[in-house]
Motif scaffolding. Structure first.
Motif, mmCIF file in Angstrom:
data_model
loop_
_atom_site.group_PDB
_atom_site.id
_atom_site.type_symbol
_atom_site.label_atom_id
_atom_site.label_comp_id
_atom_site.label_asym_id
_atom_site.label_seq_id
_atom_site.Cartn_x
_atom_site.Cartn_y
_atom_site.Cartn_z
ATOM 1 N N SER A 267 0.844 -1.195 0.000
ATOM 2 C CA SER A 267 0.000 0.000 0.000
ATOM 3 C C SER A 267 0.875 1.240 0.000
ATOM 4 O O SER A 267 1.786 1.383 0.824
ATOM 5 C CB SER A 267 -0.903 0.010 1.240
ATOM 6 O OG SER A 267 -1.758 -1.115 1.238
ATOM 7 N N GLU A 268 0.597 2.133 -0.923
ATOM 8 C CA GLU A 268 1.355 3.373 -1.019
ATOM 9 C C GLU A 268 0.489 4.529 -0.525
ATOM 10 O O GLU A 268 -0.591 4.774 -1.061
ATOM 11 C CB GLU A 268 1.794 3.627 -2.461
ATOM 12 C CG GLU A 268 2.654 4.862 -2.617
ATOM 13 C CD GLU A 268 3.112 5.054 -4.042
ATOM 14 O OE1 GLU A 268 4.092 5.778 -4.245
ATOM 15 O OE2 GLU A 268 2.481 4.484 -4.950
ATOM 16 N N VAL A 269 0.954 5.202 0.522
ATOM 17 C CA VAL A 269 0.223 6.337 1.078
ATOM 18 C C VAL A 269 1.018 7.633 0.904
ATOM 19 O O VAL A 269 0.564 8.602 0.301
ATOM 20 C CB VAL A 269 -0.090 6.117 2.580
ATOM 21 C CG1 VAL A 269 -0.840 7.322 3.149
ATOM 22 C CG2 VAL A 269 -0.902 4.849 2.777
ATOM 23 N N THR A 270 2.243 7.618 1.406
ATOM 24 C CA THR A 270 3.076 8.835 1.332
ATOM 25 C C THR A 270 4.029 8.811 0.154
ATOM 26 O O THR A 270 4.542 9.838 -0.258
ATOM 27 C CB THR A 270 3.896 8.975 2.617
ATOM 28 O OG1 THR A 270 4.836 7.883 2.692
ATOM 29 C CG2 THR A 270 3.004 8.952 3.851
ATOM 30 N N GLY A 271 4.262 7.594 -0.349
ATOM 31 C CA GLY A 271 5.224 7.468 -1.445
ATOM 32 C C GLY A 271 6.644 7.288 -0.963
ATOM 33 O O GLY A 271 7.565 7.177 -1.760
ATOM 34 N N ARG A 272 6.824 7.254 0.369
ATOM 35 C CA ARG A 272 8.163 7.084 0.933
ATOM 36 C C ARG A 272 8.374 5.627 1.332
ATOM 37 O O ARG A 272 7.552 5.027 2.025
ATOM 38 C CB ARG A 272 8.343 7.986 2.156
ATOM 39 C CG ARG A 272 8.373 9.463 1.788
ATOM 40 C CD ARG A 272 8.588 10.331 3.010
ATOM 41 N NE ARG A 272 9.791 9.918 3.758
ATOM 42 C CZ ARG A 272 10.265 10.625 4.795
ATOM 43 N NH1 ARG A 272 9.651 11.737 5.187
ATOM 44 N NH2 ARG A 272 11.341 10.204 5.442
ATOM 45 N N ALA A 273 9.481 5.069 0.911
ATOM 46 C CA ALA A 273 9.758 3.666 1.160
ATOM 47 C C ALA A 273 9.869 3.355 2.643
ATOM 48 O O ALA A 273 9.463 2.287 3.102
ATOM 49 C CB ALA A 273 11.049 3.248 0.446
ATOM 50 N N ASP A 274 10.425 4.297 3.434
ATOM 51 C CA ASP A 274 10.612 4.029 4.852
ATOM 52 C C ASP A 274 9.309 4.053 5.632
ATOM 53 O O ASP A 274 9.219 3.496 6.731
ATOM 54 C CB ASP A 274 11.597 5.035 5.463
ATOM 55 C CG ASP A 274 11.121 6.480 5.269
ATOM 56 O OD1 ASP A 274 10.264 6.708 4.375
ATOM 57 O OD2 ASP A 274 11.590 7.356 6.008
ATOM 58 N N ARG A 275 8.282 4.682 5.107
ATOM 59 C CA ARG A 275 6.998 4.748 5.799
ATOM 60 C C ARG A 275 5.973 3.742 5.251
ATOM 61 O O ARG A 275 5.155 3.212 6.005
ATOM 62 C CB ARG A 275 6.414 6.161 5.694
ATOM 63 C CG ARG A 275 7.230 7.216 6.428
ATOM 64 C CD ARG A 275 6.533 8.562 6.382
ATOM 65 N NE ARG A 275 7.315 9.580 7.074
ATOM 66 C CZ ARG A 275 6.924 10.850 7.181
ATOM 67 N NH1 ARG A 275 5.765 11.246 6.649
ATOM 68 N NH2 ARG A 275 7.691 11.732 7.814
ATOM 69 N N ASP A 276 5.976 3.528 3.964
ATOM 70 C CA ASP A 276 4.947 2.680 3.348
ATOM 71 C C ASP A 276 5.379 1.219 3.193
ATOM 72 O O ASP A 276 4.561 0.373 2.832
ATOM 73 C CB ASP A 276 4.565 3.210 1.957
ATOM 74 C CG ASP A 276 3.894 4.576 2.036
ATOM 75 O OD1 ASP A 276 3.385 4.918 3.130
ATOM 76 O OD2 ASP A 276 3.880 5.276 1.019
ATOM 77 N N GLY A 279 10.014 -0.466 -0.030
ATOM 78 C CA GLY A 279 11.416 -0.493 -0.426
ATOM 79 C C GLY A 279 11.846 -1.856 -0.908
ATOM 80 O O GLY A 279 11.102 -2.843 -0.859
ATOM 81 N N ARG A 280 13.097 -1.928 -1.346
ATOM 82 C CA ARG A 280 13.611 -3.175 -1.888
ATOM 83 C C ARG A 280 13.639 -4.280 -0.846
ATOM 84 O O ARG A 280 13.429 -5.451 -1.167
ATOM 85 C CB ARG A 280 15.014 -2.944 -2.448
ATOM 86 C CG ARG A 280 15.014 -2.186 -3.783
ATOM 87 C CD ARG A 280 16.396 -1.800 -4.194
ATOM 88 N NE ARG A 280 16.959 -0.798 -3.263
ATOM 89 C CZ ARG A 280 18.189 -0.290 -3.356
ATOM 90 N NH1 ARG A 280 18.989 -0.697 -4.314
ATOM 91 N NH2 ARG A 280 18.616 0.611 -2.489
ATOM 92 N N GLN A 281 13.899 -3.916 0.394
ATOM 93 C CA GLN A 281 13.942 -4.938 1.431
ATOM 94 C C GLN A 281 12.574 -5.603 1.628
ATOM 95 O O GLN A 281 12.469 -6.804 1.851
ATOM 96 C CB GLN A 281 14.415 -4.322 2.755
ATOM 97 C CG GLN A 281 15.884 -3.927 2.735
ATOM 98 C CD GLN A 281 16.329 -3.377 4.092
ATOM 99 O OE1 GLN A 281 15.496 -3.014 4.928
ATOM 100 N NE2 GLN A 281 17.646 -3.307 4.286
#
Length: 449
Positions: A267-276, A279-281
Motif C-alpha cells: 500500500s502506497e500512502v506517502t510514497g516514501r519507502a521508509d513509511r509505506d 522499499g527493496r527490502q
C-alpha cells in the motif's frame, strides 16, 4: 368378430391386424387422436334395423400397400366405407402379424395395442425390467403416437417410466444424450430435455470430432459428425449453450493467468519507502512468493499452449477438476523438482516454495469453482464422468414451449484477489497499476539525469 378391447355401445372398429381389432367410441378416437379426428369428420351412414344391431358406423384399418399400385408402403390407417347394415362395402385387406416379409419393426402391432388401449382408459404398460427394455418400448409408442397425433396421451406415462429408473436412467442419458434429447423433444419432457442438454453441451467437442456411423450416413449422407443427428433447432441450441460455457472457461482461464496470492500487494500512502514499506527490502522478503507465481504461470502457460483446457475433447474438465481440488492434484513436488535442477535451493527453500504454491492453488480453486457445479441429476460421485455439467438450462431453452425469462441484473466482470487481500478488483486493474508505476519510475529516472 372378437376384439382386444370392446367398449359398450361403441360405433367404430379399429383394425390393426387380423389378430388385433378394437371396438371404440368415435368420440373417444376424435378426442385422443388428431389423425382419427380428421378421418372421422364425415358422418357415418344412417343404419338400418340390422345395422343398429351391429352398431358399427365407422371402420379404420391399418394397411401397408398403395391403393393404386399395390406396392408395399409404410403402414397407414385408412377409413373403410360402411353400408347401412354396418358392414364394409368392399373386401378389407388386413395385415398379418406372422408374415416375415414386412419391412417394418415387429413391435408395431404391440405399440398400437398399448396406444389404443389407452384410448379406452386402460393403463399403458412398458417393459420396465431395465432401461434397455424400457427404451425400445417407449420409442415404439412415441412413433405410433406421433403418427396418430396422440403424444399428449403417452408423454407423461413414458416420462414417469423413465424417471422411475432413477440413477440408471440419468446414467443412460449421460452415455448417449443425443438419443435422449430426441426423446425429450418429441414427448416435450422438460426434465429429460434439461438432463440431456447438459450432457450434450459437456460432450460437445467430443461429439463434434467423432465421425458419423454408417447408420447415420444412410439417414443423412451429408453428416460430418455425431452432432449432425440433431435437427436444426436442437443443433442451434446446443451450439449457443456451448459458446456460453466456452466464454465462461476463457474468462476463468484469464482470471487464473492474472491471479496473485493475497498479501503480495504493498500500500502506497506517502510514497516514501521508509513509511509505506515499499522499499527493496520489503519486496525482498516476498521473493519466494514471486518465485511461486513465476513457476505457477510457467506451468499454466504450458497447459494453455498444449490445449489442455476448454479446447480439448471434454472441454477441459480434467484440468479444471484438478485445479479445483488443488494440493497434490497437480504441479506436485516431484514435478517442481525439474525447476530446482535449473534453480537449486536449500531443503528449507524448497519447502517454502511448495507452501507458496499451495497458497496460490487455494486461490485458483475458488476461481474454478463455478465450472465444478453439477447442474445435472446424475450422481457424479458414484458415476464419474469426464465432461463439465455446469450448463444452466433456463425456461427459454425448452423449444416447444419457451418460458419468459425474469429480468436479471447484469453480471459483474470476473475479479481476482487484490494484493492486500482487502477486496477484489478486475484483473486488468492490477496490470494498469504496474504500468502506471513503471511510468512514474521512468519519469523519476529522467529527472535525476
Amino acid at each position: 368378430m372378437s376384439y382386444q378391447v370392446e367398449v359398450p355401445t361403441a360405433d367404430t372398429i379399429v383394425v390393426v391386424s387380423t389378430d388385433r381389432k378394437y371396438k371404440l367410441h368415435s368420440a373417444q378416437l376424435v378426442q385422443c387422436s388428431s389423425r382419427f379426428a380428421e378421418m372421422l369428420q364425415t358422418a357415418g351412414p344412417n343404419l338400418s334395423r340390422e345395422g343398429l344391431k351391429q352398431g358399427t358406423r365407422y371402420m379404420l384399418c391399418l394397411q401397408d400397400f398403395d391403393e393404386t399400385s399395390t406396392r408395399p408402403i409404410k403402414p397407414v390407417f385408412r377409413r373403410i366405407p360402411i353400408d347401412k347394415d354396418g358392414k364394409p362395402t368392399k373386401k378389407v385387406t388386413m395385415m398379418h402379424e406372422g408374415d416375415k416379409g414386412y419391412r417394418f419393426r415387429p413391435s408395431l402391432f404391440s405399440d398400437y395395442d398399448r396406444l389404443l388401449r389407452s384410448f379406452a382408459n386402460q393403463p399403458i404398460v412398458l417393459n420396465d425390467k431395465s432401461i434397455e427394455t424400457v427404451l425400445p418400448d417407449a420409442m415404439g409408442l412415441i412413433e405410433v403416437a406421433e403418427y396418430l397425433g396422440s403424444i399428449p396421451m403417452v408423454a407423461k406415462v413414458i416420462e414417469n417410466y423413465l424417471l422411475a429408473r432413477g440413477q440408471d436412467f440419468f446414467k443412460a442419458i449421460s452415455i448417449d444424450p443425443i438419443i435422449w434429447i430426441d426423446v425429450a423433444y418429441r414427448i416435450e419432457s422438460k426434465v429429460v430435455f434439461k438432463e440431456a442438454l447438459i450432457h450434450l453441451v459437456g460432450k460437445y467437442n467430443l461429439l463434434l470430432s467423432t465421425p458419423p456411423t454408417a447408420a447415420i450416413l444412410r439417414r443423412n449422407p451429408k453428416a460430418r459428425s455425431m452432432l449432425d443427428q440433431l435437427n436444426v433447432e436442437l443443433r442451434d441450441l446446443v451450439e449457443s449453450k456451448h459458446e456460453i460455457i466456452k466464454k465462461q472457461c476463457q474468462q476463468i482461464e484469464v482470471a487464473i493467468s492474472t491471479h496473485y496470492p493475497s498479501g503480495l500487494q504493498k500500500s502506497e500512502v506517502t510514497g516514501r519507502a521508509d513509511r509505506d514499506g515499499i522499499g527493496r527490502q520489503e519486496y525482498g522478503r516476498d521473493v519466494f512468493s514471486w518465485i511461486g507465481v513465476a513457476l505457477y504461470r510457467h506451468w499454466w502457460g504450458q497447459t494453455l499452449a498444449n490445449d489442455g483446457t476448454h479446447n480439448n475433447q471434454f472441454g477441459g474438465q480434467d484440468i479444471y477438476a484438478r485445479l479445483h481440488k488443488g494440493g497434490s492434484a497437480y504441479l506436485t513436488r516431484e514435478l517442481t523438482a525439474g525447476f530446482n535442477t535449473h534453480f537449486p535451493m536449500s531443503v528449507k527453500g524448497k519447502s517454502v516454495l511448495a507452501n507458496n504454491l499451495d497458497i496460490i492453488k487455494v486461490g485458483v480453486s475458488a476461481i474454478v469453482a463455478p465450472l465444478m457445479v453439477n447442474e445435472s441429476q446424475l450422481d457424479i460421485a458414484s458415476s464419474p464422468i469426464k465432461w463439465l455439467t455446469c450448463t444452466k438450462v433456463v425456461g427459454g431453452d425448452y423449444l416447444w414451449e419457451p418460458e419468459p425469462e425474469p429480468e436479471l441484473e447484469p453480471e459483474l466482470e470476473p475479479e481476482v484477489e487484490s494484493y492486500s487481500g482487502k477486496g477484489k478488483r478486475r484483473a486488468e486493474e492490477a496490470f494498469d497499476d504496474e504500468d502506471e508505476e513503471a511510468e512514474e519510475a521512468d519519469d523519476e529516472e529522467d529527472e535525476e539525469t
